[in-house]
Scaffold this active site. Structure first.
Site, PDB file in Angstrom:
ATOM      1  N   GLY A   9       0.814  -1.214   0.000  1.00 20.00           N
ATOM      2  CA  GLY A   9       0.000   0.000   0.000  1.00 20.00           C
ATOM      3  C   GLY A   9       0.841   1.255   0.000  1.00 20.00           C
ATOM      4  N   VAL A  61      -3.682  -7.231  -1.570  1.00 19.65           N
ATOM      5  CA  VAL A  61      -3.069  -8.041  -0.506  1.00 19.65           C
ATOM      6  C   VAL A  61      -4.045  -9.030   0.127  1.00 19.65           C
ATOM      7  CG1 VAL A  61      -1.219  -6.403   0.076  1.00 19.65           C
ATOM      8  CG2 VAL A  61      -3.434  -6.254   1.279  1.00 19.65           C
ATOM      9  N   TYR A 152     -12.689  -2.235  11.681  1.00 18.17           N
ATOM     10  CA  TYR A 152     -11.327  -1.701  11.565  1.00 18.17           C
ATOM     11  C   TYR A 152     -10.557  -1.945  12.866  1.00 18.17           C
ATOM     12  CZ  TYR A 152      -7.563   1.736  10.909  1.00 18.17           C
ATOM     13  OH  TYR A 152      -6.336   2.352  10.811  1.00 18.17           O
ATOM     14  N   LYS A 156      -7.226  -4.239  13.616  1.00 15.15           N
ATOM     15  CA  LYS A 156      -5.979  -3.649  14.114  1.00 15.15           C
ATOM     16  C   LYS A 156      -5.577  -4.233  15.472  1.00 15.15           C
ATOM     17  CE  LYS A 156      -5.153  -1.059  10.576  1.00 15.15           C
ATOM     18  NZ  LYS A 156      -3.962  -1.320   9.753  1.00 15.15           N
TER      19      LYS A 156
HETATM   20  P1  NAP Z   1      -4.336   5.715   2.835  1.00 20.31           P
HETATM   21  O1  NAP Z   1      -3.754   7.070   2.646  1.00 20.31           O
HETATM   22  O2  NAP Z   1      -5.807   5.518   2.664  1.00 20.31           O
HETATM   23  O3  NAP Z   1      -3.540   4.703   1.883  1.00 20.31           O
HETATM   24  C1  NAP Z   1      -3.852   3.336   1.925  1.00 20.31           C
HETATM   25  C2  NAP Z   1      -2.906   2.570   1.036  1.00 20.31           C
HETATM   26  O4  NAP Z   1      -3.249   1.179   1.132  1.00 20.31           O
HETATM   27  C3  NAP Z   1      -3.007   2.968  -0.425  1.00 20.31           C
HETATM   28  O5  NAP Z   1      -1.723   3.008  -1.004  1.00 20.31           O
HETATM   29  C4  NAP Z   1      -3.846   1.840  -1.033  1.00 20.31           C
HETATM   30  O6  NAP Z   1      -3.494   1.563  -2.377  1.00 20.31           O
HETATM   31  C5  NAP Z   1      -3.401   0.661  -0.179  1.00 20.31           C
HETATM   32  N1  NAP Z   1      -4.383  -0.433  -0.196  1.00 20.31           N
HETATM   33  C6  NAP Z   1      -5.658  -0.425   0.240  1.00 20.31           C
HETATM   34  N2  NAP Z   1      -6.229  -1.623   0.033  1.00 20.31           N
HETATM   35  C7  NAP Z   1      -5.289  -2.407  -0.560  1.00 20.31           C
HETATM   36  C8  NAP Z   1      -5.260  -3.756  -1.011  1.00 20.31           C
HETATM   37  N3  NAP Z   1      -6.336  -4.552  -0.907  1.00 20.31           N
HETATM   38  N4  NAP Z   1      -4.114  -4.235  -1.562  1.00 20.31           N
HETATM   39  C9  NAP Z   1      -3.020  -3.441  -1.680  1.00 20.31           C
HETATM   40  N5  NAP Z   1      -2.972  -2.146  -1.272  1.00 20.31           N
HETATM   41  C10 NAP Z   1      -4.102  -1.648  -0.718  1.00 20.31           C
HETATM   42  O7  NAP Z   1      -4.035   5.154   4.291  1.00 20.31           O
HETATM   43  P2  NAP Z   1      -2.916   5.592   5.362  1.00 20.31           P
HETATM   44  O8  NAP Z   1      -3.528   6.571   6.265  1.00 20.31           O
HETATM   45  O9  NAP Z   1      -1.631   5.880   4.702  1.00 20.31           O
HETATM   46  O10 NAP Z   1      -2.810   4.227   6.177  1.00 20.31           O
HETATM   47  C11 NAP Z   1      -1.727   3.325   6.038  1.00 20.31           C
HETATM   48  C12 NAP Z   1      -1.787   2.318   7.183  1.00 20.31           C
HETATM   49  O11 NAP Z   1      -1.716   3.021   8.434  1.00 20.31           O
HETATM   50  C13 NAP Z   1      -3.091   1.536   7.218  1.00 20.31           C
HETATM   51  O12 NAP Z   1      -2.846   0.204   7.615  1.00 20.31           O
HETATM   52  C14 NAP Z   1      -3.904   2.258   8.280  1.00 20.31           C
HETATM   53  O13 NAP Z   1      -4.863   1.439   8.886  1.00 20.31           O
HETATM   54  C15 NAP Z   1      -2.807   2.677   9.247  1.00 20.31           C
HETATM   55  N6  NAP Z   1      -3.200   3.818  10.099  1.00 20.31           N
HETATM   56  C16 NAP Z   1      -3.547   5.029   9.555  1.00 20.31           C
HETATM   57  C17 NAP Z   1      -3.937   6.051  10.411  1.00 20.31           C
HETATM   58  C18 NAP Z   1      -4.330   7.424   9.914  1.00 20.31           C
HETATM   59  O14 NAP Z   1      -4.830   8.238  10.715  1.00 20.31           O
HETATM   60  N7  NAP Z   1      -4.121   7.754   8.650  1.00 20.31           N
HETATM   61  C19 NAP Z   1      -3.972   5.843  11.790  1.00 20.31           C
HETATM   62  C20 NAP Z   1      -3.620   4.602  12.292  1.00 20.31           C
HETATM   63  C21 NAP Z   1      -3.233   3.590  11.439  1.00 20.31           C
HETATM   64  P3  NAP Z   1      -4.454   1.853  -3.639  1.00 20.31           P
HETATM   65  O15 NAP Z   1      -4.921   3.274  -3.547  1.00 20.31           O
HETATM   66  O16 NAP Z   1      -3.521   1.604  -4.800  1.00 20.31           O
HETATM   67  O17 NAP Z   1      -5.559   0.846  -3.593  1.00 20.31           O
END
Ligand code: NAP
Length: 244
Positions: A9, A61, A152, A156
């Site tokens: 991702g 994934v 979610y 997690k």
């Molecule tokens: P994001 O900006 O929404 O980006 C999500 C990424 O995951 C994108 O590159 C997307 O790729 C990829 N993705 C989604 N479904 C997928 C799949 N089935 N197979 C392969 N790739 C996939 O999210 P983010 O905020 O960067 O979050 C990244 C991680 O941090 C996640 O695990 C999230 O739960 C965790 N997190 C985020 C936050 C927050 O506040 N942002 C807080 C706690 C934890 P495509 O667009 O190409 O599909």
């Protein structure tokens, strides 16, 4: 010799920032995406500009076979996989009773099964050399739970148990496995939060702001480096003091 890393991702958000930072630091980077092909290509171009090897691979994934193919591709291109950043994730916020069962399965399938699939193939290769590092992205909601985010938060929370269990099993083989469990980070994932809700949330965060993706990437960069050589099985939560 440069180490080889897969960031799942990494077309957007935290994964994107992590892939670019690790390329800057000299790692060869496999960029994984599912839907955002153009964005993944931009990340690829930027990684290549640092003079490292880089490839972009489309793979959902949550699909075991697609992940298997991705690892065959990575091993063909890089020879081995030294570091896995299990980052790909999705979030859907609504009341528990309003989720369609397909949404539950999609969230668990991506956020939990996706990490299992990637760890399965990465560990197969890491076990050959008895070294490697895995970082699993959890969330503060995996620690505290969250209303309106039950699937979610469940995924997690499971990532935390997954990390601790893998660390206990594979530490003896020289493989370190940790989890990063961020608070609110400024990415597309939180872009739909209404202003009022965001203001109310930020009042509870001592640092008074969302985190930046690079702040998570910096922590990941430390955890995968030899500077963190005695750290395994830990859940580290960069959250601006939201949870202390
Ligand atoms: P994001 O900006 O929404 O980006 C999500 C990424 O995951 C994108 O590159 C997307 O790729 C990829 N993705 C989604 N479904 C997928 C799949 N089935 N197979 C392969 N790739 C996939 O999210 P983010 O905020 O960067 O979050 C990244 C991680 O941090 C996640 O695990 C999230 O739960 C965790 N997190 C985020 C936050 C927050 O506040 N942002 C807080 C706690 C934890 P495509 O667009 O190409 O599909």
């Amino acid at each position: 010799m440069a180490k080889n890393v897969l960031v799942t991702g990494s077309s957007r958000g935290i994964g994107r920032e992590t892939a670019i930072l690790l390329a800057k630091e000299g790692y060869n980077v496999a960029i994984n995406y599912n839907k955002s092909e153009d964005k993944a290509k931009e990340v690829l171009e930027e990684c290549l500009s640092y003079g490292v090897k880089a490839i972009a691979i489309k793979a959902d994934v949550s699909d075991f076979k697609a992940v298997e193919k991705m690892f065959v591709n990575i091993i063909e291109e890089f020879g081995s996989i030294d570091i896995l950043i299990n980052n790909a994730g999705i979030a859907v916020a609504k009341q528990f009773q309003d989720y369609d069962p397909s949404e539950w399965h999609e969230i668990i399938g991506t956020n939990l099964n996706g990490m299992y699939h990637c760890a399965y193939f990465a560990l197969k290769d890491m076990m050959k050399r008895h070294e490697g590092v895995i970082i699993n992205l959890s969330s503060i909601f995996g620690i505290t739970g969250a209303a309106m985010e039950v699937p979610y938060s469940t995924s997690k929370g499971a990532v935390i148990a997954f990390t601790k269990s893998l660390a206990r099993e594979f530490g003896y083989s020289g493989i370190r496995i940790n989890s990063v469990a961020p608070g609110g980070i400024d990415t597309d994932m939180v872009a739909n939060v209404k202003d009022d809700d965001l203001d109310a949330f930020l009042e509870e965060v001592p640092l008074g702001r969302l985190g930046k993706p690079i702040e998570i990437a910096n922590l990941i960069s430390f955890l995968v480096s030899d500077k963190a050589s005695y750290i395994t099985g830990q859940i580290i939560s960069p959250n601006g003091g939201w949870l202390i």
